[in-house]
Enzyme design. Structure first.
Site, short mmCIF file in Angstrom:
data_model
loop_
_atom_site.label_atom_id
_atom_site.label_comp_id
_atom_site.label_asym_id
_atom_site.label_seq_id
_atom_site.Cartn_x
_atom_site.Cartn_y
_atom_site.Cartn_z
N ASP A 104 2.52 -1.39 -9.41
CA ASP A 104 1.12 -1.48 -9.01
C ASP A 104 0.46 -2.59 -9.82
O ASP A 104 1.05 -3.16 -10.74
CB ASP A 104 0.43 -0.13 -9.23
N GLU A 137 -10.19 4.29 -6.19
CA GLU A 137 -9.43 4.62 -7.40
C GLU A 137 -10.30 5.36 -8.43
O GLU A 137 -11.02 6.29 -8.08
CB GLU A 137 -8.78 3.35 -7.96
#
Length: 650
Positions: A327, A534
């Protein structure tokens, strides 16, 4: 041809072997590098043989750039990459997670939580709906489990799940992504969200593993369907109308303690496998080309460093033969508890040896390449590990046809935001809507609304805000307020749906004066969350923002009211405010096509959606799941009312 790797008639594995044999260590390291477009200078791409570029959320050619502008940009990068010594094409990636959401004018589909609520119809659900409603109102705790066991809940929860719709959305998304020149989407998320306090709850199809697993059908939509006999675990991309997909985030990202983003999932291996890993074999069987590692940890060990799970389980046991990508700055995060990136060389060594094949750097590529090459030359990372990583990356590039067709296909530009795709998105919206309440008296339903009413009040923070309607990962990373793309707000859809003689009065925040000398037939109050992504969405309170309860209370005290909740997850509904509403609809984050909401509330279509997650009474109950002995929800998992057209369903 002199070079086997340039011959499309040669077997893929032979092409990989030939190309790998010609590559220097520096070129191999370059292929393992993914950089952000803002640092992708032509000389960098040409001289360092960079393997991939990505656009971070909101990072495009310029503000409100169209698909043709994106294609120009990506083709420019590709031209530089092809000028490298071996001419290896780059793979361009972006977060196209609910349509090609970075691009202005693209079709924006509902976020995954809404798709997890979709159903094809209720032909077999009558008995289940009636008894489930009775269970909610008359019995609690263990008794409800006995009822659901009697009804075989596992079969009911996935029966009529509209996985075909999700696959069709994948097809449409792939076309619009490829029209912009992009080859690779970081989607789908196959997280099983076990706590709505998590800021990525809306990226999860459901809190239920079976539903999430069924919805992996989007991979076949994105990449195409592998033919019979396709090798197990081998990546597959059907052609130029398809994109490279990415199942994420491996593994357990939706199960962290208290729903904290990038947190720690505390569980046995058996539970990790049963709850969170189950969708991945289905992804792999569909030929998913890439998988992204999770920021999160499992029992204290960060996933980016977890060799057992990344290599022994994912690559060996499950047989995944595509590439595993980190990521964003995932390697930098391995420095915990020290400052991020403080021991980068050690973190990089750990991540690559654990099984990470491509690193989303995204900016400090010089440091990355220097450290990676030194780690190999010093023997701390075996050359065999580098070759394995590069083989996997090249395999995906060959399978995706990038060596034959590296540039964008401008003939696809007409598909972007086309009527066919917007109609599909509208279908998805109306199928995702969950009717939670219809009438203060069950014998007197409030919906459907009269489209020929004399005067209608529309109010609330989310009634005329396309950015709020689309949510995070739209135009920018966290999304934004206002007209951030092309679409139809709920207010605009209401104005289109009502009769010519109906007067629609809109006030975002009405006051007592609003009701003076105005005879309203009813009100539609649209409230909900603002956009987030997020960790910015982690929320321990889950209160409806923007003084929503005050607006609802003011309006419901004066006129009959439908409340529409735009949110990425269940939010707190206090008993006193719920009692005041005449009807309540959970609309999730519907995207650009607000007309899907008016299709249903005015009665052109029936409600079909069911809750893909449990709707809790208070945050003190979280996390809560149907299998818990203390299960006492406001609305249980799988709940959803319909219109009373063919006899009572719920």
């Amino acid at each position: 041809m002199d070079c086997i790797y340039k011959d499309p008639n040669q077997p893929t594995e032979a092409r990989i072997k030939d190309l790998l044999s010609r590559m220097s260590l520096r070129e191999k390291a370059g292929q393992m590098t993914q950089i952000e477009r803002s640092v992708a200078m032509p000389s960098v791409l040409k001289d360092l043989s960079i393997g991939s570029i990505l656009s971070a959320g909101g990072s495009g050619p310029f503000d409100k750039a169209l698909s043709a502008d994106w294609a120009d940009m990506v083709d420019g990068f590709q031209k530089s990459a092809l000028e490298s010594r071996l001419g290896i094409p780059l793979l361009y990636g972006a977060d196209a997670v609910h349509g090609n959401n970075n691009v202005y004018g693209a079709t924006i589909f509902p976020h995954n939580v809404g798709l997890g609520a979709t159903r094809k119809g209720r032909k077999d659900g009558k008995q289940f709906g009636m008894l489930l409603f009775s269970s909610m109102t008359l019995i609690k705790g263990k008794c409800i489990l006995k009822l659901l066991e009697h009804l075989s809940l596992k079969n009911f929860k996935t029966r009529n799940l509209d996985a075909d719709l999700t696959q069709r959305i994948g097809v449409a998304t792939a076309l619009e992504v490829r029209a912009s020149g992009i080859h690779y989407t970081f989607a789908p998320s196959v997280a099983v969200c076990r706590d709505p306090r998590w800021g990525r709850c809306y990226e999860s199809y459901s809190s239920d593993t079976d539903i999430v697993t069924k919805m992996t059908s989007i991979i076949t939509g994105l990449q195409g369907k592998p033919p019979p006999g396709h090798p197990k675990g081998y990546p597959f991309v059907a052609g130029r109308n398809n994109v490279v997909a990415c199942a994420k985030h491996f593994v357990g990202d939706g199960g962290t303690n208290k729903g904290i983003n990038e947190g720690n999932t505390i569980s046995s291996y058996e539970d990790l496998e049963r709850i969170h890993m189950t969708p991945y074999p289905d992804c792999i069987s569909q030929g998913v080309a890439t998988i992204m590692a999770s920021y999160s940890s499992w029992n204290g060990t960060q996933m980016h460093a977890h060799r057992f799970l990344l290599t022994d389980v994912l690559k060996v046991k499950l047989g995944f033969k595509g590439f595993l990508i980190s990521d964003w700055k995932g390697v930098d995060r391995l420095s915990k508890p020290n400052p991020r990136g403080s021991n980068y060389r050690t973190s990089l060594c750990t991540a690559v040896n654990a099984g990470i094949d491509m690193v989303m750097v995204p900016h400090g590529y010089s440091k990355f390449l220097e450290d990676l090459i030194d780690l190999v030359e010093s023997g701390k990372i075996p050359m065999a590990r580098i070759d394995d990583a590069v083989e996997r990356i090249l395999r995906v590039k060959f399978v995706a046809g990038l060596f034959e067709y590296p540039y964008s296909d401008r003939s696809l530009l007409d598909t972007v935001g086309c009527k066919l795709h917007r109609d599909l998105a509208r279908e998805a919206v109306r199928k995702s809507l969950v009717l939670l309440k219809n009438g203060k008296n069950p014998t007197k339903p409030f919906l459907p609304l009269d489209r020929k009413a004399k005067r209608v009040l529309v109010a609330g923070s989310n009634a005329d805000n396309l950015g709020y309607q689309c949510g995070g990962w739209t135009a920018t990373w966290c999304g934004a307020s206002g007209r951030i793309t092309i679409g139809t707000t709920v207010l605009e859809a209401i104005k289109e749906a009502v009769g010519d003689k109906t007067e629609v009065i809109y006030e975002q925040n009405p006051s007592p004066a609003t009701f003076e000398s105005q005879d309203f037939s009813y009100a539609i109050v649209v409230v909900g969350e603002g956009p987030y992504a997020e960790f910015t969405g982690d929320n321990s309170e889950l209160i409806i923002p923007f003084n929503a309860n005050d607006v609802i209370s003011l309006v419901t005290d004066r006129i009959p009211t439908l409340v529409i909740l735009i949110s990425g997850r269940p939010l707190v509904l206090e008993p006193w405010i719920l009692e005041k509403m005449d009807a309540l609809v959970a609309a999730w984050l519907p995207g650009s096509e607000g007309g899907g909401i008016t299709d249903v509330i005015f009665g052109d279509y029936d409600f079909e959606g069911r809750l893909p997650v449990t709707w809790f009474k208070s945050v003190e109950q979280l996390p809560m799941h149907p299998e818990d002995n203390s299960y006492d929800p406001l609305f249980p998992f799988g709940f959803g009312l319909t219109y009373n057209k063919k006899g009572p369903l719920n």
